[in-house]
Write a protein that holds these residues in place. Structure first.
Motif, short mmCIF file in Angstrom:
data_model
loop_
_atom_site.label_atom_id
_atom_site.label_comp_id
_atom_site.label_asym_id
_atom_site.label_seq_id
_atom_site.Cartn_x
_atom_site.Cartn_y
_atom_site.Cartn_z
N UNK A 477 0.82 -1.21 0.00
CA UNK A 477 0.00 0.00 0.00
C UNK A 477 0.86 1.26 0.00
N UNK A 478 1.96 1.26 0.71
CA UNK A 478 2.86 2.42 0.69
C UNK A 478 3.41 2.62 -0.72
N UNK A 531 -8.08 2.18 -4.05
CA UNK A 531 -7.68 1.79 -2.69
C UNK A 531 -8.24 0.42 -2.31
N UNK A 532 -7.38 -0.49 -1.81
CA UNK A 532 -7.86 -1.82 -1.38
C UNK A 532 -8.49 -1.76 0.01
N UNK A 533 -9.23 -2.80 0.35
CA UNK A 533 -9.79 -2.94 1.70
C UNK A 533 -8.68 -3.37 2.65
N UNK A 534 -8.43 -2.58 3.68
CA UNK A 534 -7.36 -2.88 4.64
C UNK A 534 -7.88 -2.73 6.06
N UNK A 535 -7.24 -3.42 6.99
CA UNK A 535 -7.62 -3.31 8.40
C UNK A 535 -7.21 -1.96 8.95
N UNK A 536 -7.82 -1.58 10.07
CA UNK A 536 -7.46 -0.32 10.73
C UNK A 536 -5.98 -0.29 11.07
#
Length: 621
Positions: A477-478, A531-536
């Motif tokens: 993601x970065x 943007x993908x689904x990511x945890x908090x």
């Protein structure tokens, strides 16, 4: 009449104490394959919270996350019995964000008791250890004459060792919460040459819920977005209660000052040194005489009890004075005390007598952990217990000890401070104690320590695979955010202007927008279509590492320099008296503490930069 002793069996590791340090030490040793026994003066108070019913807080939340990342139990237990969860210091930078949770103290204690009872390789015994001696192995002798042999012993006695309660003019031998103290072990330790001293701490009264006027109080709710302590906890902790905020007043101050002569602290009855950062209410009134009022918090002790805890009002004044001073606060004018406040004085070791492994110098196989080492707090205790348990097991297995550096963790900072600098009062961990706190955030405790916990054998393959997945998601993601460009558009510019930052005139990297102080990763989500689904947890890491990239890089350079100095080992047989140019004070401190490397020597109080330069020149020759 002398008690006849009998052979009660032999173990690899014996842990004296069933508090937060003793639990983590015993679990770690047993989980690493050592036959372990844990002694406690009462089975009913394993994992007790005799002071505040909470886990975490500023810097302490970091410690709990680190304990969990290494494979400890405290975070898991706290998550299962959270009553209210709050992230502290959100108005400041991420380095000082710290999780704090109100805990059901009896449920937490019950969880820990059952956990140690179920642990393979671990026996749990209720008894007072009154004698400790070495004859090939170490021997722990109980008050009933049971003689337990062990290859390594961990002292985790908390406030029980020589414990004495003070309430006004009344004082008597006791452990916390009216439990039995450990009255004889201290003499045995002194015979072994262990340097002991007296510290003291205190706890506020517990009062009946129905005697409090909550209508006059400020409500302190939990966070809407709660975060667990443990990286293995899959569900958000639930806020089940609210806490409340109240304040003392001029009348409270008057009652305390008029009765100050009856406080054992000011009457000279207590010889122990109290905690600097958690003073009693009478100490606050004296030390901060210009303050008109002092804040305190009213917190529940559990779901199935009516006891409420008055955090910030610890005292050793007589019981009738405690009642009078509480009643000066409007919401407490009908107060009913269920357990009075008290101060407790106890024996602990001078931590300069400890190695970085928490083993005592000159006493192979004997370790200290927790408040016995001069610290205060459940979290500091658990952290030391975990390291002592690991190192006792490693010594028995013939493996390298675990010594965490200051750059790796708050646990490393805590232990280094204790064994290198010592402490003149009960040591409390704070974020300001770490020179590398931007790197030692609670969000990245897993990245810093979980590979170590897995390699040792305390972190399961399942938890480690989950950790690796989080790391992979974060890195991807970065990389994506740094390569994603957003073009200027009216809606995005409207948001930028509303947030007080300049609108876009040309395309910009998404990462550069996130770096703006007024913006955040989540705020820009509507404009980030890929943007993908990511945890908090992953999203938090991504934002912090992008937003603070420059500062993190700069601090990492400081760490690299410190690691260079840690690589310059000091021979154990070095003769400091023969080194020309060292000051006498430096020679005295170096001989006493016996640092293992130049970095540790440079942190010793009384060793100047000039002394360090002399040492470096000497070692280079």
């Amino acid at each position: 009449m002398a008690i006849k002793s009998y052979n009660a069996g032999s173990y690899d590791v014996a842990v004296i104490g069933g508090g937060h340090a003793g639990i983590e030490a015993a679990l770690a040793a047993a989980r690493l394959g050592c036959k372990t026994v844990m002694f406690t003066v009462t089975l009913d108070w394993i994992g007790n919270m005799p002071c505040n019913p909470s886990i975490g807080g500023t810097a302490k939340g970091h410690l709990v996350r680190e304990i969990d990342a290494l494979g400890g139990e405290m975070g898991k237990a706290a998550d299962k019995h959270t009553l209210q969860s709050r992230m502290l210091n959100l108005g400041k930078g991420p380095a000082v964000h710290s999780l704090r949770a109100q805990i059901d103290r009896r449920a937490y204690s019950g969880y820990m008791k059952h956990t140690v009872e179920l642990q393979e390789n671990l026996d749990v015994k209720q008894c007072e250890i009154v004698d400790l001696y070495k004859q090939n192995d170490w021997h722990c002798v109980s008050s009933l004459g049971a003689d337990f042999a062990a290859k390594a012993v961990i002292i985790a006695t908390g406030t029980f060792l020589g414990g004495r309660i003070y309430v006004g003019e009344v004082n008597y031998p006791s452990g916390p919460d009216g439990s039995f103290p450990a009255t004889q072990l201290a003499e045995s330790l002194k015979k072994l040459g262990v340097p002991l001293r007296r510290f003291k701490t205190g706890t506020p009264a517990r009062v009946a819920r129905d005697s409090i006027d909550f209508s006059a109080l400020e409500v302190q709710p939990g966070d809407e977005q709660t975060v667990p302590f443990s990286f293995s906890t899959k569900t958000q902790p639930e806020n089940k209660v609210v806490c409340h905020i109240a304040y003392t007043n001029d009348e409270t101050k008057r009652v305390i000052l008029e009765n100050l002569h009856r406080s054992p602290l000011y009457a000279g009855e207590i010889e122990g040194v109290g905690p600097r950062y958690c003073p009693s209410i009478e100490d606050k009134i004296v030390r901060f005489a210009d303050k008109k009022r002092h804040q305190f918090f009213i917190e529940p002790c559990g779901e199935e009890t009516e006891e409420m805890y008055l955090q910030g009002l610890s005292s050793s004044l007589p019981e009738e004075v405690q009642i009078e001073l509480y009643k000066t606060v409007e919401c407490l004018k009908n107060i009913k005390i269920m357990r009075n406040a008290y101060a407790i004085e106890y024996d602990c070791v001078d931590p300069l007598f400890l190695k970085a492994t928490l083993e005592m110098k000159g006493l192979d196989g004997l370790y200290g952990a927790g408040q016995f080492n001069g610290s205060s707090g459940y979290e500091e205790a658990a952290a030391q217990g975990l390291i002592a348990g690991i190192n006792a097991a490693m010594q028995i297995k013939g493996e390298e000890p675990l010594i965490l550096s200051r750059a790796s963790s708050y646990i490393g900072t805590l232990i280094d401070d204790l064994v290198t600098k010592g402490c003149m009062d009960p040591y409390r961990m704070m974020t300001s104690r770490s020179e590398y706190r931007l790197l030692l955030r609670q969000d990245n405790a897993d990245e810093r320590l979980m590979p170590i916990g897995h390699k040792i054998g305390l972190v399961s393959d399942e938890d480690y695979n989950d950790f690796r997945l989080r790391c992979e998601q974060k890195e991807k993601e970065i990389e994506r955010v740094k390569s994603t460009f957003l073009g200027p558009n009216a809606e995005l510019n409207r948001v930028l202007e509303e947030r007080g930052t300049a609108p876009m005139t040309t395309g910009m990297r998404l990462s550069d927008l996130i770096k703006r102080p007024q913006l955040s990763y989540d705020l820009l989500a509507p404009f980030d279509k890929e943007r993908p689904e990511l945890s908090f947890a992953v999203k938090e890491k991504v934002e912090i590492e992008i937003k603070y990239e420059g500062y993190i890089t700069r601090q990492q350079a400081q760490v690299n320099e410190m690691l260079r100095l840690e690589g310059k080992a000091i021979p154990i047989d070095i003769d400091y008296d023969s080194i020309k140019g060292l000051r006498l004070e430096a020679i005295e401190k170096l001989k006493k503490i016996k640092p293992t490397n130049i970095a540790q020597a440079s942190r010793i109080s009384g060793v100047s930069p000039a002394d360090v330069s002399v040492l470096l020149i000497y070692l280079s020759r």
